[in-house]
Every structure is written in C-alpha cells, then in structure tokens.
Write a protein that holds these residues in place. Structure first.
Motif, short mmCIF file in Angstrom:
data_model
loop_
_atom_site.label_atom_id
_atom_site.label_comp_id
_atom_site.label_asym_id
_atom_site.label_seq_id
_atom_site.Cartn_x
_atom_site.Cartn_y
_atom_site.Cartn_z
N GLU A 1 15.49 -0.25 -11.73
CA GLU A 1 16.04 -1.38 -12.31
C GLU A 1 15.04 -2.06 -13.31
O GLU A 1 15.09 -2.18 -14.50
CB GLU A 1 17.04 -2.29 -11.93
N PRO A 2 13.93 -2.64 -12.85
CA PRO A 2 12.84 -3.55 -13.23
C PRO A 2 12.18 -2.31 -14.40
O PRO A 2 12.19 -2.91 -15.71
CB PRO A 2 11.80 -3.67 -12.31
N VAL A 3 12.19 -1.06 -14.11
CA VAL A 3 11.38 -0.22 -15.07
C VAL A 3 12.36 -0.01 -16.14
O VAL A 3 11.80 0.06 -17.53
CB VAL A 3 11.11 1.13 -14.33
N VAL A 4 13.38 0.19 -15.78
CA VAL A 4 14.36 0.43 -17.01
C VAL A 4 14.76 -0.74 -17.96
O VAL A 4 14.67 -0.53 -19.17
CB VAL A 4 15.86 1.08 -16.52
N MET A 5 14.87 -1.77 -17.50
CA MET A 5 15.00 -2.95 -18.13
C MET A 5 13.71 -3.25 -19.08
O MET A 5 13.77 -3.67 -20.10
CB MET A 5 15.19 -4.12 -17.09
N THR A 6 12.56 -3.23 -18.36
CA THR A 6 11.38 -3.54 -19.13
C THR A 6 11.32 -2.67 -20.35
O THR A 6 10.77 -2.80 -21.43
CB THR A 6 10.14 -3.56 -18.17
N SER A 7 11.39 -1.31 -19.89
CA SER A 7 11.27 -0.20 -21.02
C SER A 7 12.36 -0.53 -22.27
O SER A 7 12.03 -0.38 -23.14
CB SER A 7 11.61 1.05 -20.50
N PHE A 8 13.54 -0.85 -21.68
CA PHE A 8 14.60 -1.35 -22.73
C PHE A 8 14.00 -2.38 -23.55
O PHE A 8 14.10 -2.50 -24.99
CB PHE A 8 15.77 -1.59 -22.42
N ILE A 9 13.60 -3.31 -23.14
CA ILE A 9 13.14 -4.65 -23.65
C ILE A 9 11.81 -4.43 -24.74
O ILE A 9 11.98 -4.75 -25.83
CB ILE A 9 12.74 -5.88 -22.77
N ALA A 10 10.91 -3.60 -23.97
CA ALA A 10 9.72 -3.13 -25.13
C ALA A 10 10.34 -2.26 -26.05
O ALA A 10 9.65 -2.54 -27.15
CB ALA A 10 8.85 -2.30 -24.01
N GLY A 11 11.19 -1.38 -26.04
CA GLY A 11 11.62 -0.63 -27.03
C GLY A 11 12.54 -1.49 -28.21
O GLY A 11 11.98 -1.22 -29.47
N VAL A 12 13.11 -2.43 -27.95
CA VAL A 12 13.72 -3.17 -28.71
C VAL A 12 12.92 -3.95 -29.53
O VAL A 12 12.80 -4.22 -30.74
CB VAL A 12 14.82 -4.19 -28.04
N LEU A 13 11.57 -4.69 -28.61
CA LEU A 13 10.67 -5.42 -29.35
C LEU A 13 9.71 -4.75 -30.11
O LEU A 13 9.31 -5.15 -31.31
CB LEU A 13 9.85 -6.16 -28.48
N PHE A 14 9.56 -3.50 -30.06
CA PHE A 14 8.87 -2.41 -30.94
C PHE A 14 9.58 -2.17 -32.17
O PHE A 14 8.87 -2.24 -33.09
CB PHE A 14 8.53 -1.09 -30.18
N ILE A 15 11.11 -2.03 -32.18
CA ILE A 15 11.61 -1.88 -33.37
C ILE A 15 11.77 -3.10 -33.93
O ILE A 15 11.55 -3.06 -35.33
CB ILE A 15 13.01 -1.44 -32.90
N TRP A 16 11.88 -4.26 -33.67
CA TRP A 16 12.01 -5.44 -34.26
C TRP A 16 10.52 -5.67 -34.70
O TRP A 16 10.44 -6.10 -36.16
CB TRP A 16 12.08 -6.77 -33.02
N GLY A 17 9.41 -5.15 -34.32
CA GLY A 17 8.13 -5.43 -34.71
C GLY A 17 7.94 -4.39 -36.21
O GLY A 17 7.41 -5.02 -36.97
N ILE A 18 8.54 -3.38 -36.00
CA ILE A 18 8.55 -2.53 -37.24
C ILE A 18 9.26 -3.06 -38.29
O ILE A 18 8.45 -3.08 -39.40
CB ILE A 18 9.17 -1.26 -36.74
N PHE A 19 10.11 -3.92 -38.27
CA PHE A 19 11.02 -4.49 -39.28
C PHE A 19 10.16 -5.58 -39.57
O PHE A 19 10.11 -5.81 -40.83
CB PHE A 19 12.54 -4.87 -38.85
N ALA A 20 9.49 -6.26 -38.65
CA ALA A 20 8.79 -7.55 -39.10
C ALA A 20 7.49 -7.01 -40.12
O ALA A 20 7.21 -7.60 -40.98
CB ALA A 20 8.00 -8.16 -37.87
N LEU A 21 6.93 -5.97 -39.71
CA LEU A 21 5.65 -5.33 -40.42
C LEU A 21 6.32 -4.68 -41.85
O LEU A 21 5.75 -5.08 -43.06
CB LEU A 21 5.21 -4.17 -39.94
N SER A 22 7.49 -4.34 -41.86
CA SER A 22 8.19 -3.80 -43.15
C SER A 22 8.50 -5.01 -44.07
O SER A 22 8.31 -5.27 -45.20
CB SER A 22 9.45 -3.26 -42.84
N GLY A 23 9.02 -6.07 -43.44
CA GLY A 23 9.23 -7.41 -44.31
C GLY A 23 7.87 -8.19 -44.55
O GLY A 23 7.92 -8.60 -45.71
N ALA A 24 6.96 -7.78 -43.88
CA ALA A 24 5.57 -8.36 -44.41
C ALA A 24 4.98 -7.62 -45.40
O ALA A 24 3.98 -7.63 -46.01
CB ALA A 24 4.60 -8.43 -43.22
N GLY A 25 5.38 -6.19 -45.60
CA GLY A 25 5.07 -5.55 -46.72
C GLY A 25 3.88 -4.57 -46.05
O GLY A 25 3.19 -3.79 -46.78
#
Length: 88
Positions: free
Chosen positions: A8-32
């Motif tokens: 469970e810790p590995v799955v949950m951490t991987s999921f959170i890391a994936g979501v934060l990665f996607i959010w980071g891509i959107f942040a970079l897109s928003g910053a141009g």
C-alpha cells in the motif's frame, strides 16, 4: 507498513507522485515553459482549489489519520497552502 512489506505505501506514494507530476506539467504550461495544454485554466483553477482546501482543512482531516504527528499536519498543510496559492 513499508517495513512490514505491505504494498500500500508504494502504490499510494506512486499515485501521489503521478498526480503531482501531471499538475507540474500543467504548471509549466501555464508559465509558458511548455506548449499550452487543453483545459489549462480549468485544471490550474481546480488544482489551486484542491491544494488550498487541503491546506486549510487539516483540522477536519486529522482525526481520520490519528497516527500522523502534529508536525506532519502543520508542515504538509503549509506546503499544500503554499502550492495552492502559487497555482492561484
């Protein structure tokens, strides 16, 4: 849980890391920095709302996870609030 060999810790951490990665891509897109992504404003708005909500709502969430320390709640909530305001 991780020391006990549970997955469970590995799955949950991987999921959170994936979501934060996607959010980071959107942040970079928003910053141009990267190309403009579809639904950019909507996603940035929703991310900001979720992070600010998590940062503010920690007193309500704390009883659900009683094993987490007060330090954890204060630090993680402050980080969520800072990230949410940055997205906003």
């Amino acid at each position: 849980m991780a020391e006990a060999g549970r997955v469970e810790p590995v799955v949950m951490t991987s999921f959170i890391a994936g979501v934060l990665f996607i959010w980071g891509i959107f942040a970079l897109s928003g910053a141009g920095v990267t190309r403009r992504l579809p639904l950019l404003k909507t996603v940035i708005f929703l991310v900001a709302i979720m992070l600010i909500g998590r940062g503010i709502a920690f007193p309500v969430i704390m009883p659900i996870f009683p094993s987490n320390s007060l330090t954890f709640w204060l630090v993680s909530s402050a980080l969520c609030l800072l990230m949410g305001v940055s997205y906003a």
